[in-house]
Scaffold this motif. Structure first.
Motif, PDB file in Angstrom:
ATOM      1  N   PRO A 253       8.112   9.867  10.806  1.00 35.01           N
ATOM      2  CA  PRO A 253       7.433  10.234  12.045  1.00 35.01           C
ATOM      3  C   PRO A 253       7.012   9.055  12.910  1.00 35.01           C
ATOM      4  O   PRO A 253       7.074   9.132  14.148  1.00 35.01           O
ATOM      5  CB  PRO A 253       6.219  11.024  11.544  1.00 35.01           C
ATOM      6  N   THR A 254       6.595   7.963  12.303  1.00 32.87           N
ATOM      7  CA  THR A 254       6.201   6.800  13.099  1.00 32.87           C
ATOM      8  C   THR A 254       7.349   6.316  13.965  1.00 32.87           C
ATOM      9  O   THR A 254       7.145   5.878  15.110  1.00 32.87           O
ATOM     10  CB  THR A 254       5.720   5.664  12.165  1.00 32.87           C
ATOM     11  N   MET A 255       8.561   6.375  13.454  1.00 35.97           N
ATOM     12  CA  MET A 255       9.722   5.952  14.233  1.00 35.97           C
ATOM     13  C   MET A 255       9.919   6.868  15.435  1.00 35.97           C
ATOM     14  O   MET A 255      10.198   6.405  16.546  1.00 35.97           O
ATOM     15  CB  MET A 255      10.974   5.943  13.346  1.00 35.97           C
ATOM     16  N   ILE A 413      -3.226   7.280   0.923  1.00 36.75           N
ATOM     17  CA  ILE A 413      -3.083   7.243   2.376  1.00 36.75           C
ATOM     18  C   ILE A 413      -1.597   7.086   2.667  1.00 36.75           C
ATOM     19  O   ILE A 413      -0.921   6.271   2.028  1.00 36.75           O
ATOM     20  CB  ILE A 413      -3.867   6.056   2.959  1.00 36.75           C
ATOM     21  N   ILE A 414      -1.076   7.876   3.602  1.00 33.14           N
ATOM     22  CA  ILE A 414       0.309   7.687   4.035  1.00 33.14           C
ATOM     23  C   ILE A 414       0.275   7.161   5.462  1.00 33.14           C
ATOM     24  O   ILE A 414      -0.081   7.877   6.398  1.00 33.14           O
ATOM     25  CB  ILE A 414       1.125   8.982   3.945  1.00 33.14           C
ATOM     26  N   SER A 415       0.601   5.901   5.610  1.00 29.29           N
ATOM     27  CA  SER A 415       0.556   5.245   6.920  1.00 29.29           C
ATOM     28  C   SER A 415       1.947   4.735   7.259  1.00 29.29           C
ATOM     29  O   SER A 415       2.485   3.873   6.559  1.00 29.29           O
ATOM     30  CB  SER A 415      -0.442   4.079   6.900  1.00 29.29           C
ATOM     31  N   GLY A 416       2.543   5.298   8.303  1.00 32.13           N
ATOM     32  CA  GLY A 416       3.897   4.900   8.667  1.00 32.13           C
ATOM     33  C   GLY A 416       4.889   5.170   7.560  1.00 32.13           C
ATOM     34  O   GLY A 416       5.858   4.438   7.388  1.00 32.13           O
ATOM     35  N   ALA A 417       4.632   6.226   6.760  1.00 34.09           N
ATOM     36  CA  ALA A 417       5.488   6.669   5.655  1.00 34.09           C
ATOM     37  C   ALA A 417       5.355   5.811   4.403  1.00 34.09           C
ATOM     38  O   ALA A 417       6.056   6.033   3.425  1.00 34.09           O
ATOM     39  CB  ALA A 417       6.953   6.753   6.062  1.00 34.09           C
ATOM     40  N   PHE A 418       4.452   4.836   4.402  1.00 35.48           N
ATOM     41  CA  PHE A 418       4.191   4.051   3.198  1.00 35.48           C
ATOM     42  C   PHE A 418       3.011   4.659   2.447  1.00 35.48           C
ATOM     43  O   PHE A 418       1.977   4.967   3.039  1.00 35.48           O
ATOM     44  CB  PHE A 418       3.882   2.589   3.547  1.00 35.48           C
ATOM     45  N   ASN A 419       3.144   4.804   1.133  1.00 39.35           N
ATOM     46  CA  ASN A 419       2.054   5.296   0.294  1.00 39.35           C
ATOM     47  C   ASN A 419       1.126   4.148  -0.062  1.00 39.35           C
ATOM     48  O   ASN A 419       1.572   3.124  -0.611  1.00 39.35           O
ATOM     49  CB  ASN A 419       2.598   5.921  -0.988  1.00 39.35           C
ATOM     50  N   ILE A 420      -0.146   4.321   0.225  1.00 41.11           N
ATOM     51  CA  ILE A 420      -1.138   3.283  -0.036  1.00 41.11           C
ATOM     52  C   ILE A 420      -2.301   3.939  -0.765  1.00 41.11           C
ATOM     53  O   ILE A 420      -2.892   4.892  -0.259  1.00 41.11           O
ATOM     54  CB  ILE A 420      -1.638   2.651   1.279  1.00 41.11           C
ATOM     55  N   TYR A 421      -2.634   3.435  -1.935  1.00 43.83           N
ATOM     56  CA  TYR A 421      -3.769   3.970  -2.663  1.00 43.83           C
ATOM     57  C   TYR A 421      -5.023   3.188  -2.306  1.00 43.83           C
ATOM     58  O   TYR A 421      -5.019   1.957  -2.258  1.00 43.83           O
ATOM     59  CB  TYR A 421      -3.522   3.926  -4.168  1.00 43.83           C
ATOM     60  N   TRP A 448       0.661   6.238  13.520  1.00 42.87           N
ATOM     61  CA  TRP A 448       0.985   5.984  12.113  1.00 42.87           C
ATOM     62  C   TRP A 448       0.692   7.172  11.219  1.00 42.87           C
ATOM     63  O   TRP A 448       0.956   7.121  10.021  1.00 42.87           O
ATOM     64  CB  TRP A 448       0.202   4.758  11.613  1.00 42.87           C
ATOM     65  N   GLY A 449       0.164   8.263  11.788  1.00 41.14           N
ATOM     66  CA  GLY A 449      -0.222   9.414  10.977  1.00 41.14           C
ATOM     67  C   GLY A 449      -1.604   9.204  10.406  1.00 41.14           C
ATOM     68  O   GLY A 449      -2.547   9.933  10.714  1.00 41.14           O
ATOM     69  N   GLU A 450      -1.749   8.197   9.575  1.00 42.47           N
ATOM     70  CA  GLU A 450      -3.042   7.759   9.076  1.00 42.47           C
ATOM     71  C   GLU A 450      -3.107   6.249   9.161  1.00 42.47           C
ATOM     72  O   GLU A 450      -2.091   5.559   9.029  1.00 42.47           O
ATOM     73  CB  GLU A 450      -3.241   8.188   7.618  1.00 42.47           C
ATOM     74  N   ALA A 451      -4.303   5.744   9.363  1.00 38.87           N
ATOM     75  CA  ALA A 451      -4.527   4.303   9.349  1.00 38.87           C
ATOM     76  C   ALA A 451      -5.510   3.971   8.239  1.00 38.87           C
ATOM     77  O   ALA A 451      -6.405   4.766   7.918  1.00 38.87           O
ATOM     78  CB  ALA A 451      -5.063   3.831  10.700  1.00 38.87           C
ATOM     79  N   TRP A 510     -12.482  13.103   9.654  1.00 41.92           N
ATOM     80  CA  TRP A 510     -11.574  14.239   9.813  1.00 41.92           C
ATOM     81  C   TRP A 510     -12.300  15.513  10.240  1.00 41.92           C
ATOM     82  O   TRP A 510     -11.726  16.598  10.192  1.00 41.92           O
ATOM     83  CB  TRP A 510     -10.825  14.497   8.493  1.00 41.92           C
ATOM     84  N   ALA A 511     -13.542  15.378  10.655  1.00 37.07           N
ATOM     85  CA  ALA A 511     -14.334  16.550  11.036  1.00 37.07           C
ATOM     86  C   ALA A 511     -13.630  17.343  12.134  1.00 37.07           C
ATOM     87  O   ALA A 511     -13.167  16.781  13.128  1.00 37.07           O
ATOM     88  CB  ALA A 511     -15.722  16.114  11.509  1.00 37.07           C
ATOM     89  N   GLY A 512     -13.520  18.639  11.928  1.00 34.14           N
ATOM     90  CA  GLY A 512     -12.901  19.511  12.925  1.00 34.14           C
ATOM     91  C   GLY A 512     -11.407  19.674  12.796  1.00 34.14           C
ATOM     92  O   GLY A 512     -10.806  20.502  13.483  1.00 34.14           O
ATOM     93  N   ALA A 513     -10.780  18.909  11.900  1.00 28.19           N
ATOM     94  CA  ALA A 513      -9.326  19.010  11.732  1.00 28.19           C
ATOM     95  C   ALA A 513      -8.972  20.206  10.858  1.00 28.19           C
ATOM     96  O   ALA A 513      -9.620  20.454   9.839  1.00 28.19           O
ATOM     97  CB  ALA A 513      -8.769  17.732  11.101  1.00 28.19           C
ATOM     98  N   THR A 514      -7.964  20.984  11.259  1.00 27.34           N
ATOM     99  CA  THR A 514      -7.520  22.129  10.453  1.00 27.34           C
ATOM    100  C   THR A 514      -6.678  21.673   9.275  1.00 27.34           C
ATOM    101  O   THR A 514      -6.574  22.364   8.267  1.00 27.34           O
ATOM    102  CB  THR A 514      -6.691  23.101  11.308  1.00 27.34           C
ATOM    103  N   ARG A 515      -6.053  20.505   9.415  1.00 26.92           N
ATOM    104  CA  ARG A 515      -5.253  19.938   8.330  1.00 26.92           C
ATOM    105  C   ARG A 515      -5.773  18.533   8.093  1.00 26.92           C
ATOM    106  O   ARG A 515      -5.904  17.739   9.023  1.00 26.92           O
ATOM    107  CB  ARG A 515      -3.773  19.913   8.730  1.00 26.92           C
ATOM    108  N   ARG A 516      -6.091  18.200   6.835  1.00 20.26           N
ATOM    109  CA  ARG A 516      -6.766  16.941   6.563  1.00 20.26           C
ATOM    110  C   ARG A 516      -5.803  15.789   6.344  1.00 20.26           C
ATOM    111  O   ARG A 516      -6.180  14.754   5.809  1.00 20.26           O
ATOM    112  CB  ARG A 516      -7.685  17.106   5.339  1.00 20.26           C
ATOM    113  N   VAL A 517      -4.564  15.968   6.724  1.00 19.12           N
ATOM    114  CA  VAL A 517      -3.569  14.894   6.730  1.00 19.12           C
ATOM    115  C   VAL A 517      -2.750  15.039   8.001  1.00 19.12           C
ATOM    116  O   VAL A 517      -2.559  16.139   8.508  1.00 19.12           O
ATOM    117  CB  VAL A 517      -2.638  14.941   5.496  1.00 19.12           C
ATOM    118  N   HIS A 518      -2.272  13.931   8.544  1.00 17.58           N
ATOM    119  CA  HIS A 518      -1.436  13.957   9.743  1.00 17.58           C
ATOM    120  C   HIS A 518      -0.041  13.460   9.414  1.00 17.58           C
ATOM    121  O   HIS A 518       0.165  12.791   8.452  1.00 17.58           O
ATOM    122  CB  HIS A 518      -2.033  13.065  10.828  1.00 17.58           C
TER     123      HIS A 518
END
Length: 518
Positions: A253-255, A413-421, A448-451, A510-518
């Motif tokens: 998605p970042t691309m 965390i998935i940021s730019g499709a990279f998995n980061i713990y 990035w979806g998530e930062a 993430w307050a107010g988000a219907t989905r807690r991941v982007h």
């Protein structure tokens, strides 16, 4: 069993057809077959035998594709090292895998030189020529005899040690066997939306050592062409579609976000594109609609990971069309339905399947799911109870089989499709003498979806800037893992057990988000 046989067979059927395009390199099937045979002979001459490990450390190039085919032909285990990792992480991968041979490019010679002490690597081939570390790749191929290499492998032989971030703070390897990789090939060619046959050309935009390279053997089995981008560039991607008349592409998605941000994107002809598969991270409904308008009715989505050897859920182009046309708009929030031979269940903490509509954890079983992690029996037992892989993703399932991810159970965390713990980054933050406590969470990011965000309490009297702390992390981690922002607080919240309450910290963003991941 030998996956390299399919390259040899396609080479027999269409020797002059293009198999690989990367930068200025255009390689026919006959050349791919010959070069991979020669490399296989050279590797055997260095003393390697079935089951031995071979590591690669390089940016995208055609030689990486040749290497993968050569290792399949030889019955060897591939250890792909992410080219963005730091020296310490590279050294860990080489030590942990027991790799005996390393193939690397000029850009990573210094990293290799620092990482090699203490490992079992005895032979180094340089993709860009000889160096103080060892022989040049081209020279090795030139000296090797051309003879077919075809080592018969068992289904449970290790094909790839797929290292990824770990919840314990260290990189762990999902053991992808030859049987897993054969199952990957089957699901690639059995799906008409992902089959790349003669005349079809698929762009692989990310590192072919990892998710972007998963379709390679399916392409070679079916007789298509793999167009490998040396590096990601949004405008180069559009130019490549136009120049190569690409029919398929796999991106994250970042691309897509960077393409949509280009002011001149509409001047490129992308009419040859029949399928644009995105995956490795969720994408917002608004961005999906924008991509549909930009590329046309060609989008599909895959969900999977290293433990499942690529996608196990698939949202088809027709699913996208029905959502965008207003027939079933909720599908834009779905990651699809079970793909190929995979079985997918949503379960509670005891492993019992929850009713449709209720939230549980996605678990997967099938011939493409690995049996466990390399040299990690406890983690394997925890993650693969009863043969089902627990993904750590919380989701609900509709009665018609569509799955909707709601949140993550693991602190990943998935940021730019990279998995980061989170624990990886926190471990580095706590090395700084001015840091008293730190928590790392993923926060929404439109690109990035998530930062990665660090929330930090300093020691009494300490004075530390955001920029200094980010650079401190960047010098000790792969740069994609460093915090993008830092918030300094007087104290961090703790749960009744005295542990930092990372969930409370994360929920604030993430307050107010219907989905807690982007």
């Amino acid at each position: 069993m030998n996956l390299g046989r399919y390259v040899r067979r396609t080479s027999c059927h269409q020797p002059d057809a293009e198999a690989v395009v990367c930068g200025g390199t255009r390689m026919s099937y006959a050349e791919l077959d010959e070069n991979s045979d020669r490399l296989a002979v050279a590797l055997r001459a260095s003393g390697l035998r079935r089951g031995d490990r071979v590591a690669t450390l390089a940016a995208n190039r055609a030689e990486l594709v040749v290497t993968e085919v050569a290792l399949y032909k030889s019955g060897l285990a591939r250890v792909p090292v992410n080219a963005r990792l730091g020296v310490g992480e590279v050294a860990h991968l080489l030590r942990e895998s027991g790799a005996r041979v390393l193939l690397t490019d000029a850009a990573h010679l210094d990293t290799a030189r620092e990482a090699l002490p203490g490992t079992e690597v005895t032979t180094v081939f340089g993709y860009d020529g000889p160096s103080d570390l060892g022989e040049g790749y081209g020279e090795a191929l030139g000296a090797a005899a051309r003879e077919p290499v075809d080592v018969d492998c068992a289904a449970d032989d290790i094909a790839v040690l797929h290292f990824t971030s770990g919840s314990t703070g260290k990189l762990k390897a999902a053991v992808q066997t030859y049987g897993n990789r054969l199952a990957l090939l089957r699901k690639t060619v059995m799906n008409p939306e992902t089959r790349i046959g003669p005349g079809a050309r698929q762009i692989l935009a990310g590192p072919v050592t990892h998710a972007s390279g998963m379709p390679l053997m399916g392409i070679f089995f079916a007789g298509g062409c793999a167009v490998v981008m040396p590096r990601w560039d949004a405008e180069a991607f559009l130019a490549t579609i136009e120049r190569e008349r690409a029919t398929h592409a796999f991106v994250v998605p970042t691309m897509i976000n960077t393409v949509l941000a280009l002011p001149n994107a509409d001047r490129y002809d992308v009419s040859s594109l029949r399928q644009l598969v995105y995956g490795a991270a969720p994408m917002s409904a608004a961005r999906i609609r924008a991509a549909w308008n930009r590329f046309g009715p060609v989008l599909s989505q895959g969900y999977g990971c290293g433990e499942t050897t690529s996608g196990v859920l698939f949202l088809s182009t027709d699913d996208h069309r029905r959502a965008i046309d207003g027939e079933d708009e909720e599908l834009l929030l779905s990651c699809g339905r079970a793909l190929g031979e995979a079985e997918v269940r949503i379960v509670d903490d005891t492993g019992a399947q929850v009713p449709d509509g209720e939230i549980g954890e996605i678990t997967v079983r099938g011939p493409d799911v690995v049996a466990g992690y390399y040299n990690e029996p406890e983690l394997t037992a925890e993650s693969f109870p009863d043969g089902w892989f627990r993904t750590g993703d919380l989701a609900r399932r509709r009665a018609d089989g569509y799955v909707f991810i709601i949140d993550r159970k693991k602190d990943m965390i998935i940021s730019g499709a990279f998995n980061i713990y989170a624990v990886e980054v926190e471990a580095v933050l706590h090395q700084h003498p001015d840091v008293f406590e730190a928590a790392v969470v993923g926060v929404p990011d439109p690109d990035w979806g998530e930062a990665v965000k660090a929330v930090v309490a300093l020691r009494d009297g300490a004075a530390l800037t955001e920029a200094d702390l980010i650079e401190f992390c960047a010098s000790r981690l792969a740069r994609m893992k460093k915090p993008r922002s830092v918030e300094f607080v007087d104290a961090l919240p703790h749960n009744p057990n005295g542990k930092i309450d990372r969930r409370t910290i994360r929920d604030r963003f993430w307050a107010g988000a219907t989905r807690r991941v982007h």
